[in-house]
Design a protein around this motif. Structure first.
Motif, PDB file in Angstrom:
ATOM      1  N   GLU A  40       0.860  -1.180   0.000  1.00  0.00           N
ATOM      2  CA  GLU A  40       0.000   0.000   0.000  1.00  0.00           C
ATOM      3  C   GLU A  40       0.896   1.230   0.000  1.00  0.00           C
ATOM      4  O   GLU A  40       1.849   1.309   0.781  1.00  0.00           O
ATOM      5  CB  GLU A  40      -0.899  -0.028   1.252  1.00  0.00           C
ATOM      6  N   THR A  41       0.628   2.182  -0.873  1.00  0.00           N
ATOM      7  CA  THR A  41       1.406   3.416  -0.964  1.00  0.00           C
ATOM      8  C   THR A  41       0.623   4.553  -0.331  1.00  0.00           C
ATOM      9  O   THR A  41      -0.560   4.724  -0.618  1.00  0.00           O
ATOM     10  CB  THR A  41       1.689   3.754  -2.445  1.00  0.00           C
ATOM     11  N   LYS A  42       1.305   5.332   0.491  1.00  0.00           N
ATOM     12  CA  LYS A  42       0.675   6.473   1.143  1.00  0.00           C
ATOM     13  C   LYS A  42       1.468   7.743   0.849  1.00  0.00           C
ATOM     14  O   LYS A  42       2.699   7.726   0.827  1.00  0.00           O
ATOM     15  CB  LYS A  42       0.622   6.260   2.668  1.00  0.00           C
ATOM     16  N   SER A  43       0.758   8.832   0.659  1.00  0.00           N
ATOM     17  CA  SER A  43       1.416  10.118   0.411  1.00  0.00           C
ATOM     18  C   SER A  43       1.769  10.827   1.706  1.00  0.00           C
ATOM     19  O   SER A  43       2.455  11.844   1.685  1.00  0.00           O
ATOM     20  CB  SER A  43       0.515  11.010  -0.446  1.00  0.00           C
ATOM     21  N   SER A  44       1.323  10.300   2.799  1.00  0.00           N
ATOM     22  CA  SER A  44       1.576  10.907   4.102  1.00  0.00           C
ATOM     23  C   SER A  44       3.062  10.869   4.453  1.00  0.00           C
ATOM     24  O   SER A  44       3.805   9.997   4.019  1.00  0.00           O
ATOM     25  CB  SER A  44       0.790  10.141   5.164  1.00  0.00           C
ATOM     26  N   ARG A  45       3.464  11.825   5.233  1.00  0.00           N
ATOM     27  CA  ARG A  45       4.831  11.833   5.747  1.00  0.00           C
ATOM     28  C   ARG A  45       4.886  11.268   7.158  1.00  0.00           C
ATOM     29  O   ARG A  45       5.950  11.225   7.772  1.00  0.00           O
ATOM     30  CB  ARG A  45       5.376  13.258   5.751  1.00  0.00           C
ATOM     31  N   ALA A  46       3.739  10.839   7.663  1.00  0.00           N
ATOM     32  CA  ALA A  46       3.669  10.306   9.019  1.00  0.00           C
ATOM     33  C   ALA A  46       2.980   8.951   9.009  1.00  0.00           C
ATOM     34  O   ALA A  46       1.771   8.871   8.748  1.00  0.00           O
ATOM     35  CB  ALA A  46       2.906  11.268   9.926  1.00  0.00           C
ATOM     36  N   PRO A  47       3.717   7.883   9.262  1.00  0.00           N
ATOM     37  CA  PRO A  47       3.053   6.569   9.368  1.00  0.00           C
ATOM     38  C   PRO A  47       1.931   6.614  10.406  1.00  0.00           C
ATOM     39  O   PRO A  47       2.043   7.298  11.426  1.00  0.00           O
ATOM     40  CB  PRO A  47       4.195   5.646   9.814  1.00  0.00           C
ATOM     41  N   SER A  48       0.865   5.885  10.112  1.00  0.00           N
ATOM     42  CA  SER A  48      -0.320   5.957  10.967  1.00  0.00           C
ATOM     43  C   SER A  48      -0.857   4.559  11.246  1.00  0.00           C
ATOM     44  O   SER A  48      -0.826   3.689  10.358  1.00  0.00           O
ATOM     45  CB  SER A  48      -1.390   6.781  10.244  1.00  0.00           C
ATOM     46  N   PRO A  49      -1.396   4.343  12.435  1.00  0.00           N
ATOM     47  CA  PRO A  49      -2.065   3.065  12.713  1.00  0.00           C
ATOM     48  C   PRO A  49      -3.235   2.805  11.763  1.00  0.00           C
ATOM     49  O   PRO A  49      -3.578   1.652  11.505  1.00  0.00           O
ATOM     50  CB  PRO A  49      -2.557   3.230  14.157  1.00  0.00           C
ATOM     51  N   ALA A  50      -3.836   3.866  11.232  1.00  0.00           N
ATOM     52  CA  ALA A  50      -4.933   3.693  10.277  1.00  0.00           C
ATOM     53  C   ALA A  50      -4.433   3.015   8.998  1.00  0.00           C
ATOM     54  O   ALA A  50      -5.133   2.190   8.411  1.00  0.00           O
ATOM     55  CB  ALA A  50      -5.571   5.042   9.943  1.00  0.00           C
ATOM     56  N   HIS A  51      -3.231   3.334   8.570  1.00  0.00           N
ATOM     57  CA  HIS A  51      -2.660   2.703   7.375  1.00  0.00           C
ATOM     58  C   HIS A  51      -2.415   1.219   7.637  1.00  0.00           C
ATOM     59  O   HIS A  51      -2.704   0.377   6.781  1.00  0.00           O
ATOM     60  CB  HIS A  51      -1.346   3.385   6.978  1.00  0.00           C
ATOM     61  N   ASP A  52      -1.880   0.900   8.810  1.00  0.00           N
ATOM     62  CA  ASP A  52      -1.633  -0.499   9.172  1.00  0.00           C
ATOM     63  C   ASP A  52      -2.952  -1.278   9.203  1.00  0.00           C
ATOM     64  O   ASP A  52      -3.030  -2.407   8.715  1.00  0.00           O
ATOM     65  CB  ASP A  52      -0.954  -0.603  10.544  1.00  0.00           C
ATOM     66  N   ALA A  53      -3.977  -0.670   9.776  1.00  0.00           N
ATOM     67  CA  ALA A  53      -5.286  -1.327   9.864  1.00  0.00           C
ATOM     68  C   ALA A  53      -5.858  -1.584   8.477  1.00  0.00           C
ATOM     69  O   ALA A  53      -6.474  -2.628   8.225  1.00  0.00           O
ATOM     70  CB  ALA A  53      -6.249  -0.473  10.684  1.00  0.00           C
ATOM     71  N   GLN A  54      -5.642  -0.648   7.566  1.00  0.00           N
ATOM     72  CA  GLN A  54      -6.120  -0.817   6.199  1.00  0.00           C
ATOM     73  C   GLN A  54      -5.453  -2.042   5.548  1.00  0.00           C
ATOM     74  O   GLN A  54      -6.124  -2.868   4.928  1.00  0.00           O
ATOM     75  CB  GLN A  54      -5.827   0.442   5.393  1.00  0.00           C
ATOM     76  N   VAL A  55      -4.152  -2.186   5.725  1.00  0.00           N
ATOM     77  CA  VAL A  55      -3.433  -3.326   5.135  1.00  0.00           C
ATOM     78  C   VAL A  55      -3.861  -4.633   5.804  1.00  0.00           C
ATOM     79  O   VAL A  55      -4.045  -5.641   5.125  1.00  0.00           O
ATOM     80  CB  VAL A  55      -1.907  -3.107   5.224  1.00  0.00           C
TER      81      VAL A  55
END
Length: 170
Positions: free
Chosen positions: A78-93
């Protein structure tokens, strides 16, 4: 969306889980058709980052979700444009892992890519991750079925959110 007509067996996509973890109110509004993302400069920027990084990869469309790409051995990316890793991104994966596993695929895990800061975050797929994904799915269904919008977060946590004007507008 008519909340009385909501079917909790309806499949959820990655955006539902990401919104749940970011802000349940955002998920609730999204499911009722309020979608200001199309007018958001940050969302447009994220789409450009997605289109211009890892350009040789192909999206995997599951119907209810679209995975950026999957490599051999069933590793989800999963690619994110954010500069801050987030638990929401982990949950999405993790949710994508769950969706693939339900289709009979032996998933190994996932990787969240942050090309703007040249970082990656590995997502482990095991029993604990599966429990987290199933819990997130149940929580998302509960938020969606709720008759009233969840309380808004503190304004400082809403910075950059496409729903800011709706929640905090004058």
């Amino acid at each position: 969306m008519n909340p009385d007509a909501y079917d909790s067996a309806e499949p959820l996509g990655g955006v539902h889980i990401k919104y749940l973890r970011h802000c349940p109110r955002q998920l609730w509004l999204y499911m009722r058709g309020y979608r200001p993302e199309a007018d958001s400069d940050l969302v447009a920027f994220g789409q450009i980052v997605d289109e211009t990084t890892f350009a040789r990869r192909r999206h995997v469309d599951l119907g209810e979700a679209r995975i950026d790409w999957v490599t051999a051995g069933a590793v989800i990316h999963e690619t994110k444009s954010s500069r801050a890793p987030s638990p929401a991104h982990d949950a999405q994966v993790r949710h994508y892992c769950l969706l693939l596993e339900r289709r009979g695929i032996n998933v190994r895990g996932g990787i969240v890519h942050y090309p703007l800061i040249r970082r990656t975050t590995e997502i482990t797929w095991d029993d604990e991750a599966r429990d987290q994904a199933e819990g997130a799915e149940a929580a998302a269904h509960a938020v969606i079925a709720a008759p009233r919008a969840p309380e808004r977060l503190t304004r400082s946590r809403c910075r950059g959110c496409a729903y800011l004007d709706y929640c905090w507008g004058a």
